[in-house]
Design a protein around this motif. Structure first.
Motif, mmCIF file in Angstrom:
data_model
loop_
_atom_site.group_PDB
_atom_site.id
_atom_site.type_symbol
_atom_site.label_atom_id
_atom_site.label_comp_id
_atom_site.label_asym_id
_atom_site.label_seq_id
_atom_site.Cartn_x
_atom_site.Cartn_y
_atom_site.Cartn_z
ATOM 1 N N SER A 140 0.716 -1.054 0.092
ATOM 2 C CA SER A 140 -0.032 -0.034 -0.129
ATOM 3 C C SER A 140 0.743 1.220 0.001
ATOM 4 O O SER A 140 0.465 2.450 -0.362
ATOM 5 C CB SER A 140 -0.778 0.035 1.142
ATOM 6 O OG SER A 140 -0.094 0.158 2.498
ATOM 7 N N MET A 141 2.225 1.230 0.550
ATOM 8 C CA MET A 141 2.987 2.358 0.356
ATOM 9 C C MET A 141 3.214 2.651 -0.823
ATOM 10 O O MET A 141 3.963 3.913 -1.114
ATOM 11 C CB MET A 141 4.366 2.081 1.325
ATOM 12 C CG MET A 141 3.917 1.847 2.825
ATOM 13 S SD MET A 141 5.597 1.699 3.664
ATOM 14 C CE MET A 141 6.394 3.192 3.351
ATOM 15 N N ASP A 201 5.323 10.667 8.421
ATOM 16 C CA ASP A 201 4.063 11.780 7.486
ATOM 17 C C ASP A 201 4.164 11.187 6.117
ATOM 18 O O ASP A 201 4.811 11.797 4.916
ATOM 19 C CB ASP A 201 4.962 13.231 7.510
ATOM 20 C CG ASP A 201 4.388 14.236 6.936
ATOM 21 O OD1 ASP A 201 3.055 13.953 6.728
ATOM 22 O OD2 ASP A 201 4.622 15.399 6.567
ATOM 23 N N VAL A 202 3.750 9.966 5.877
ATOM 24 C CA VAL A 202 3.533 9.271 4.620
ATOM 25 C C VAL A 202 2.159 8.952 4.345
ATOM 26 O O VAL A 202 1.294 8.348 5.380
ATOM 27 C CB VAL A 202 4.379 8.197 4.746
ATOM 28 C CG1 VAL A 202 4.163 7.316 3.368
ATOM 29 C CG2 VAL A 202 6.007 8.405 4.668
ATOM 30 N N PHE A 207 0.152 3.532 7.978
ATOM 31 C CA PHE A 207 0.608 4.405 9.162
ATOM 32 C C PHE A 207 -0.713 5.344 9.701
ATOM 33 O O PHE A 207 -0.860 5.713 10.781
ATOM 34 C CB PHE A 207 1.558 5.733 8.481
ATOM 35 C CG PHE A 207 3.064 5.104 8.253
ATOM 36 C CD1 PHE A 207 3.556 4.287 9.264
ATOM 37 C CD2 PHE A 207 3.544 5.018 6.912
ATOM 38 C CE1 PHE A 207 4.774 3.935 9.032
ATOM 39 C CE2 PHE A 207 4.827 4.257 6.633
ATOM 40 C CZ PHE A 207 5.553 3.725 7.554
ATOM 41 N N ASP A 208 -1.774 5.358 8.969
ATOM 42 C CA ASP A 208 -2.768 5.967 9.443
ATOM 43 C C ASP A 208 -3.582 5.009 10.560
ATOM 44 O O ASP A 208 -3.860 5.203 11.708
ATOM 45 C CB ASP A 208 -3.876 5.970 8.313
ATOM 46 C CG ASP A 208 -3.757 7.059 7.275
ATOM 47 O OD1 ASP A 208 -2.775 7.909 7.740
ATOM 48 O OD2 ASP A 208 -4.431 7.130 6.489
ATOM 49 N N VAL A 209 -3.307 3.600 10.451
ATOM 50 C CA VAL A 209 -4.030 2.749 11.373
ATOM 51 C C VAL A 209 -2.951 2.754 12.466
ATOM 52 O O VAL A 209 -3.508 2.836 13.702
ATOM 53 C CB VAL A 209 -3.506 1.382 10.890
ATOM 54 C CG1 VAL A 209 -3.884 0.245 11.757
ATOM 55 C CG2 VAL A 209 -4.724 1.143 9.649
ATOM 56 N N ARG A 210 -1.662 3.078 12.710
ATOM 57 C CA ARG A 210 -0.796 3.217 13.873
ATOM 58 C C ARG A 210 -1.184 4.422 14.591
ATOM 59 O O ARG A 210 -1.462 3.928 15.753
ATOM 60 C CB ARG A 210 0.445 3.406 13.150
ATOM 61 C CG ARG A 210 1.111 2.100 12.536
ATOM 62 C CD ARG A 210 2.591 2.068 12.259
ATOM 63 N NE ARG A 210 2.553 1.293 10.939
ATOM 64 C CZ ARG A 210 4.030 0.674 10.469
ATOM 65 N NH1 ARG A 210 5.036 1.038 11.177
ATOM 66 N NH2 ARG A 210 3.948 -0.044 9.726
ATOM 67 N N SER A 211 -1.427 5.595 13.718
ATOM 68 C CA SER A 211 -1.836 6.737 14.581
ATOM 69 C C SER A 211 -3.154 6.655 15.312
ATOM 70 O O SER A 211 -3.326 7.135 16.446
ATOM 71 C CB SER A 211 -1.961 7.998 13.647
ATOM 72 O OG SER A 211 -0.532 8.287 13.014
ATOM 73 N N ASP A 259 7.250 5.324 14.534
ATOM 74 C CA ASP A 259 6.661 4.620 13.487
ATOM 75 C C ASP A 259 7.320 3.419 12.878
ATOM 76 O O ASP A 259 6.867 2.569 12.196
ATOM 77 C CB ASP A 259 6.016 5.411 12.460
ATOM 78 C CG ASP A 259 4.722 5.697 12.868
ATOM 79 O OD1 ASP A 259 3.966 4.900 13.677
ATOM 80 O OD2 ASP A 259 3.750 6.611 12.197
ATOM 81 N N ASP A 260 8.685 3.610 12.818
ATOM 82 C CA ASP A 260 9.688 2.486 12.696
ATOM 83 C C ASP A 260 11.152 2.719 13.169
ATOM 84 O O ASP A 260 11.503 3.650 14.099
ATOM 85 C CB ASP A 260 9.808 2.285 11.011
ATOM 86 C CG ASP A 260 10.633 3.557 10.462
ATOM 87 O OD1 ASP A 260 11.408 4.256 11.027
ATOM 88 O OD2 ASP A 260 10.810 3.560 9.171
ATOM 89 N N ASP A 261 11.755 1.365 13.115
ATOM 90 C CA ASP A 261 13.168 1.302 13.914
ATOM 91 C C ASP A 261 14.137 2.529 13.151
ATOM 92 O O ASP A 261 14.997 2.851 14.102
ATOM 93 C CB ASP A 261 13.714 -0.131 13.702
ATOM 94 C CG ASP A 261 12.832 -1.097 14.232
ATOM 95 O OD1 ASP A 261 12.123 -0.833 15.205
ATOM 96 O OD2 ASP A 261 13.064 -2.192 13.790
#
Length: 358
Positions: A140-141, A201-202, A207-211, A259-261
């Protein structure tokens, strides 16, 4: 001079390509059975155990079908496209490994196509996708890279994507929301109440799910203050975002949830440059469990994503779609991995101090 007569052997010179006859001999089956299994037409005609034996023999011998000849016979290319954001990301390299393994078991080749700059539209990598591909597996990215491929009307399986996306034949997801919840529960259980989310900021579903999951989870803990600090993906970007979060107005956060390592690695650098310590002064968490997570000191508390299994599940869903079978892709579980970058917040008034003063 006499020559010894050749005797049958499963060992061939390195330059000799394995044939379906070699696979049949190694598996103890007929060539017709090999063709059925590697052509993915064995169901109802060959037992699952025999199919596994044939595929194992093919892998051991390094057998690869003649895709060009098969395409002429079957009217298919036996080729699928894997679209990922970048080749330099360890996570997607592992996704490719899993996907290619399943594709090879079904006699398919995989073309790996990275979206330029990681995200954004890309030109069709082929003059005519419909004529050169049988299906597409995409992150999806890199969804915008599919713009030029949509007209081809190919089966499309999306990874880490909105299940309601009408473009996709099927979606295969990791339980990203649960991973975010596991991180927030870990931090709040340690006593953290001032948490800054260094959010990628992507524009991406994952990333929407994480937020959303971070915000919803922390909203259930009384006294918690959540601040969201957007950041690009990268060590330097993570450093800048963490510096801004730690030196901005108001009480300093006691934990940075990244959001990531890669962002987390930058956050750890920012903490040290401000004369603070991880985790004594600031706890830091990552997401993905890349090799980087254990390369930094202290090692990162993070969420482990089963990248190879993710690629395998996505390719199985695509193979099912190409075979006309209903795809029932699972949501793969993720796992919190607790390491040295998190600890209870310091129980001192310095919790609210700015670096260098109040």
């Amino acid at each position: 001079m006499t020559h010894d007569q050749d005797t049958p052997s499963t060992h061939r010179p390195a330059a000799t390509r394995a044939t379906s006859r070699d696979v049949a001999r190694a598996a103890g089956v007929s060539q017709a059975t090999v063709s059925l299994v590697l052509g993915d037409k064995w169901r109802g005609r060959v037992s699952p155990g025999t199919a596994d034996t044939v595929r194992a023999a093919a892998r051991d011998l390094g057998y690869r079908p003649n895709l060009a000849a098969r395409s002429l016979r079957m009217g298919h290319t036996r080729t699928v496209l894997l679209v990922v954001p970048a080749l330099t990301t360890e996570f997607f390299a592992r996704v490719y490994t899993g996907a290619a393994r399943v594709a090879a078991d079904h006699g398919f080749g995989v073309v790996l196509y990275p979206s330029p700059q990681g995200i954004g539209p890309a030109r069709d990598p082929f003059d005519s996708a419909a004529a050169t591909l049988d299906g597409v597996l995409a992150s999806s990215m890199a969804a915008e890279a599919l713009t030029a491929l949509r007209a081809a009307d190919l089966p499309l399986v999306m990874l880490d994507s909105d299940p309601d996306d009408e473009r996709a034949t099927a979606t295969v997801n990791l339980d990203i929301a649960d991973g975010a919840r596991q991180l927030t529960h870990h931090l709040t259980a340690l006593g953290h109440r001032r948490i800054t989310h260094l959010a990628a900021d992507v524009r991406s579903w994952t990333f929407d799910v994480r937020s959303r999951a971070v915000a919803a989870s922390l909203a259930q803990v009384p006294g918690t203050r959540l601040h969201r600090q957007p950041t690009a993906l990268g060590v330097d970007a993570g450093l800048r975002a963490a510096h801004a979060a730690l030196t901005g107005p108001g009480p300093r956060p006691t934990a940075l949830l990244c959001d990531d390592d890669i962002i987390a690695a930058g956050a750890c650098k920012a903490v040290r440059r401000l004369g603070l310590r991880v985790p004594d002064d600031i706890s830091v968490t990552g997401f993905d469990d890349l090799a980087l997570a254990v390369a930094v000191e202290p090692e990162l508390t993070t969420v482990r994503l089963p990248a190879e299994e993710f690629g395998e599940a996505g390719m199985r869903a695509l193979m099912a779609a190409l075979d006309g079978r209903p795809a029932q892709p699972p949501t793969l579980p993720v796992q919190l991995v607790t390491r040295g970058s998190t600890a209870p917040p310091p129980a001192t008034p310095d919790n609210a101090a700015r670096p260098g003063g109040r």
